[in-house]
Design a protein around this motif. Structure first.
Motif, mmCIF file in Angstrom:
data_model
loop_
_atom_site.group_PDB
_atom_site.id
_atom_site.type_symbol
_atom_site.label_atom_id
_atom_site.label_comp_id
_atom_site.label_asym_id
_atom_site.label_seq_id
_atom_site.Cartn_x
_atom_site.Cartn_y
_atom_site.Cartn_z
ATOM 1 N N ILE A 329 0.834 -1.203 0.000
ATOM 2 C CA ILE A 329 0.000 0.000 0.000
ATOM 3 C C ILE A 329 0.868 1.252 0.000
ATOM 4 O O ILE A 329 0.613 2.219 -0.742
ATOM 5 C CB ILE A 329 -0.953 -0.012 1.208
ATOM 6 N N LEU A 330 1.886 1.261 0.834
ATOM 7 C CA LEU A 330 2.775 2.428 0.900
ATOM 8 C C LEU A 330 3.455 2.672 -0.440
ATOM 9 O O LEU A 330 3.601 3.823 -0.886
ATOM 10 C CB LEU A 330 3.812 2.228 2.000
ATOM 11 N N LYS A 491 -9.678 3.450 7.931
ATOM 12 C CA LYS A 491 -9.086 3.873 9.202
ATOM 13 C C LYS A 491 -8.402 2.725 9.938
ATOM 14 O O LYS A 491 -7.329 2.911 10.515
ATOM 15 C CB LYS A 491 -10.174 4.474 10.097
ATOM 16 N N THR A 492 -8.999 1.539 9.917
ATOM 17 C CA THR A 492 -8.382 0.414 10.627
ATOM 18 C C THR A 492 -7.028 0.060 10.034
ATOM 19 O O THR A 492 -6.138 -0.429 10.736
ATOM 20 C CB THR A 492 -9.299 -0.823 10.594
ATOM 21 N N LEU A 493 -6.854 0.321 8.751
ATOM 22 C CA LEU A 493 -5.586 0.027 8.099
ATOM 23 C C LEU A 493 -4.588 1.169 8.272
ATOM 24 O O LEU A 493 -3.374 0.941 8.302
ATOM 25 C CB LEU A 493 -5.815 -0.265 6.618
ATOM 26 N N VAL A 494 -5.081 2.399 8.387
ATOM 27 C CA VAL A 494 -4.206 3.546 8.639
ATOM 28 C C VAL A 494 -3.347 3.293 9.868
ATOM 29 O O VAL A 494 -2.135 3.510 9.873
ATOM 30 C CB VAL A 494 -5.029 4.841 8.822
ATOM 31 N N ARG A 495 -3.989 2.811 10.913
ATOM 32 C CA ARG A 495 -3.276 2.555 12.172
ATOM 33 C C ARG A 495 -2.143 1.546 11.959
ATOM 34 O O ARG A 495 -1.032 1.708 12.467
ATOM 35 C CB ARG A 495 -4.267 2.049 13.224
ATOM 36 N N LEU A 497 -0.579 0.849 9.154
ATOM 37 C CA LEU A 497 0.462 1.410 8.301
ATOM 38 C C LEU A 497 1.426 2.274 9.110
ATOM 39 O O LEU A 497 2.646 2.203 8.937
ATOM 40 C CB LEU A 497 -0.174 2.231 7.175
ATOM 41 N N VAL A 498 0.870 3.085 9.997
ATOM 42 C CA VAL A 498 1.727 3.923 10.850
ATOM 43 C C VAL A 498 2.543 3.052 11.797
ATOM 44 O O VAL A 498 3.742 3.285 12.016
ATOM 45 C CB VAL A 498 0.884 4.955 11.622
ATOM 46 N N ALA A 499 1.894 2.008 12.347
ATOM 47 C CA ALA A 499 2.607 1.094 13.251
ATOM 48 C C ALA A 499 3.729 0.368 12.508
ATOM 49 O O ALA A 499 4.814 0.153 13.061
ATOM 50 C CB ALA A 499 1.630 0.094 13.855
#
Length: 641
Positions: A329-330, A491-495, A497-499
């Motif tokens: 994704i990134l 949103k659940t995936l945003v977290r 990705l940052v982690a």
């Protein structure tokens, strides 16, 4: 059967080679066991009534009579069972003087049809052409067990009480062939393909077999039930392990090897039909031959679910899969931004940094894009704009993050500008209504756009897919940008990705790792209402509901077109240990209300990269009138009270 689920099984009975009476007993016993478990469609192995390894005994009248008598025994023993079963046996066709390797489709003592095998392997350890004729082009009736039965490869079996359940059958090598019969069967409506197989085991063969089954189910957008021969077959030269599989549209639902018995799961035929409906290339090309269709009936009842339903469908649950998803994704998102920066010749990328998850991810993706362009991180202008609801924690995190990333940081307190604007329009500062909140969001967007003009740059959007679905953004505020890198990331995936990036920087930059971890621990909030004793007073999930639920609802509504009743049922099944039925229903109603009422914001979204199978771009995946009525969906929700 309700909600499109049908319980299916692949079964492997323990047999004796050429002992048709014994094999018949094993088969009807397994059918009864499947019926007790609620199975409605059962596939059994190729030639299981005689055994696949009979060799030249297939040419003996005694064996062929024994097979027919064994089938008669099964029909009589199961005439009260609703279960539709496909089992394998040799069938002598007196009409054309040929012996066929067949699948008999039976229900309630009736033979619904016979499917002859088309592709007969005659290489390596296989010698089928020594005994059998290909069923290619065969289309006529024969007498078997006192019944007149169609003998035809081009036939399907359709359920009168569940119209989306249409069964097609192929046999073992048929799947290995360049043009499997299942292709034409699926193009003519078959949603569940049964494969009666006798595939011997070799080192590495299981992986190849598995890829064939899952790949064919994906290619045909079908359910695929693969029943393999096992214990009891001759081991003179080869070994059969009963490798049974159930797949649905590329996903392996259940699998079993080195055992007899049943492999059970549920296939969602409504989900398959939805995917076929939206994929218009599914029926393109030369028309397949006419298909004989036989009808059958099943009682309409609830199907007990045993298949796994992930509570977080956008997020892989195993660590390795999650890391791979994050990396992909990134890369996709940063490649999209790289192209846009190149095309526009933008000198800077302007990111509004709040100290929250979404803007953090947008900054991280922008940094990756700059790296791909071999440009310094200082070409990123990170702007933090504290106002009435900003806390010291988020302001500090925004500043620290920009510093560690090497971005050019601008701190612009917008409080005075917003107060002046409120004075101009007569907005009471004590009235914390929607104008109070949106005035701040629009001021921030104006600042970002103007800085982008000053620096010859682009404003990078920070809003995510979940916020777009709920309309949780200010129209012409944070709703607007020049390129929205998070727009198809829930949103659940945003977290995650940052982690993922936090862990990636644990050793490279401890300070960056620490600030990312603190951002992950910060409650999700737009921070548009005044803080209380220095703490965030406005928590998004208290207002619109848990994103875990909304992302679940969004996935099944958007990607699979499920109705509210079915989404509610699946949410209870997957998340019922975390949320009560009342809570799930409450937020499901909120989801539909907001999804319909907020379409006008999605109708004019800025450009942004699609990274997954669900997106809301008005130019891509989702075209919906802004004034569409939600009445039908709301009426169905009311029936769930």
């Amino acid at each position: 059967m309700r909600d499109g689920f049908i319980s299916v099984a692949a079964g492997t009975p323990k047999i004796r080679v050429a002992d048709c009476r014994y094999n018949a007993e094993q088969i009807f016993t397994l059918m009864r066991e499947a019926d007790k478990q609620g199975v409605k469609v059962l596939a059994l192995p190729e030639l299981c009534l005689t055994g696949y390894t009979c060799g030249d005994l297939f040419l003996q009248d005694t064996l062929l009579r024994g097979a027919e008598e064994g089938l008669q025994t099964i029909l009589e023993a199961t005439r009260n069972l609703e279960i539709v079963t496909a089992l394998g046996l040799p069938v002598w066709d007196k009409w054309d003087n040929k012996l066929y390797n067949c699948a008999a489709i039976i229900q309630k003592g009736e033979i619904l049809g016979l499917i002859p095998k088309v592709y007969l392997p005659n290489y390596g350890e296989f010698y089928e052409q020594r005994w059998f004729a290909s069923g290619s082009g065969v289309e006529h009736g024969i007498e078997l067990c006192g019944q007149h039965v169609s003998l035809c490869t081009n036939q399907t079996f359709a359920c009168d009480t569940m119209p989306n359940l249409v069964i097609g059958v192929e046999i073992c090598e048929d799947l290995w062939a360049p043009a499997p019969p299942s292709v034409e069967l699926a193009r003519k409506g078959a949603t569940v393909i049964l494969n009666l197989s006798a595939s011997n085991e070799l080192v590495g063969k299981a992986d190849y077999r598995r890829s064939l089954v899952t790949g064919q189910s994906a290619r045909l957008m079908c359910g695929y039930v693969y029943a393999d021969a096992g214990e009891g077959e001759s081991t003179t030269d080869v070994v059969f392990t009963g490798h049974n599989m159930i797949a649905e549209n590329g996903t392996l639902l259940a699998e079993r090897r080195f055992a007899t018995g049943l492999t059970v799961s549920e296939i969602d035929v409504d989900r398959l039909i939805h995917d076929r409906r939206r994929t218009n290339t599914f029926t393109f090309g030369k028309e397949p031959p006419e298909i004989w269709r036989c009808g059958f009936t099943l009682p309409v009842e609830e199907t007990r679910l045993t298949r796994y339903v992930s509570p977080s469908p956008f997020v892989p649950e195993d660590a390795a899969g999650r890391a791979e998803r994050c990396e992909e994704i990134l890369r996709i998102a940063s490649l999209g931004l790289k192209k846009r920066l190149e095309h526009t010749g933008a000198k800077t990328a302007v990111v509004g940094l709040s100290g929250g998850l979404d803007s953090t991810l947008a900054l991280l993706i922008t940094a990756l894009a700059m790296g791909m362009l071999n440009r310094p991180a200082s070409d990123i202008v990170a702007v933090t704009m504290p106002c009435f609801g900003t806390t010291a924690r988020t302001k500090s995190n925004a500043e620290l993050l920009a510093e560690r990333m090497g971005a050019t940081l601008k701190i612009i307190d917008i409080s005075q500008a917003v107060r002046r604007h409120f004075t101009d329009i007569g907005q009471n500062m004590e009235n914390h209504d929607v104008t109070f909140e949106n005035g701040q969001a629009r001021e921030r967007t104006q600042v970002l756009m103007d800085i982008a003009n000053q620096t010859g740059g682009l404003v990078i959007g920070t809003g995510d897919l979940s916020e777009l679905a709920l309309g949780w953004c200010t129209y012409n505020g944070d709703h607007m940008s020049n390129y929205a890198v998070n727009c198809s990331i829930p949103k659940t995936l945003v977290r995650h990705l940052v982690a993922y990036l936090a862990r990636d920087n644990a050793e490279k930059d401890e300070a960056l790792h620490d600030v990312l971890e603190d951002i992950l621990d910060t409650p999700v909030s737009p921070e548009l209402l005044p803080a209380v004793q220095g703490e965030i007073s406005q928590r998004t999930e208290d207002l619109v509901g848990p994103y875990e639920l909304h992302d679940f609802f969004l996935y099944y509504m958007l990607r699979w077109g499920f109705p509210p009743r079915k989404i509610y049922r699946l949410a209870l099944y997957a998340l019922g240990k975390t949320y009560t039925p009342d809570v799930i229903l409450k937020w499901l109603k909120t989801f539909y209300r907001r999804f319909f009422s907020q379409q006008f914001k999605r109708s004019c979204l800025p450009d942004g990269p699609k990274v997954g199978s669900a997106a809301l771009s008005p130019r891509g995946d989702w075209r919906m009138p802004s004034d569409a009525s939600a009445a039908l969906w709301q009426a169905e929700l009311e029936t769930l009270e």
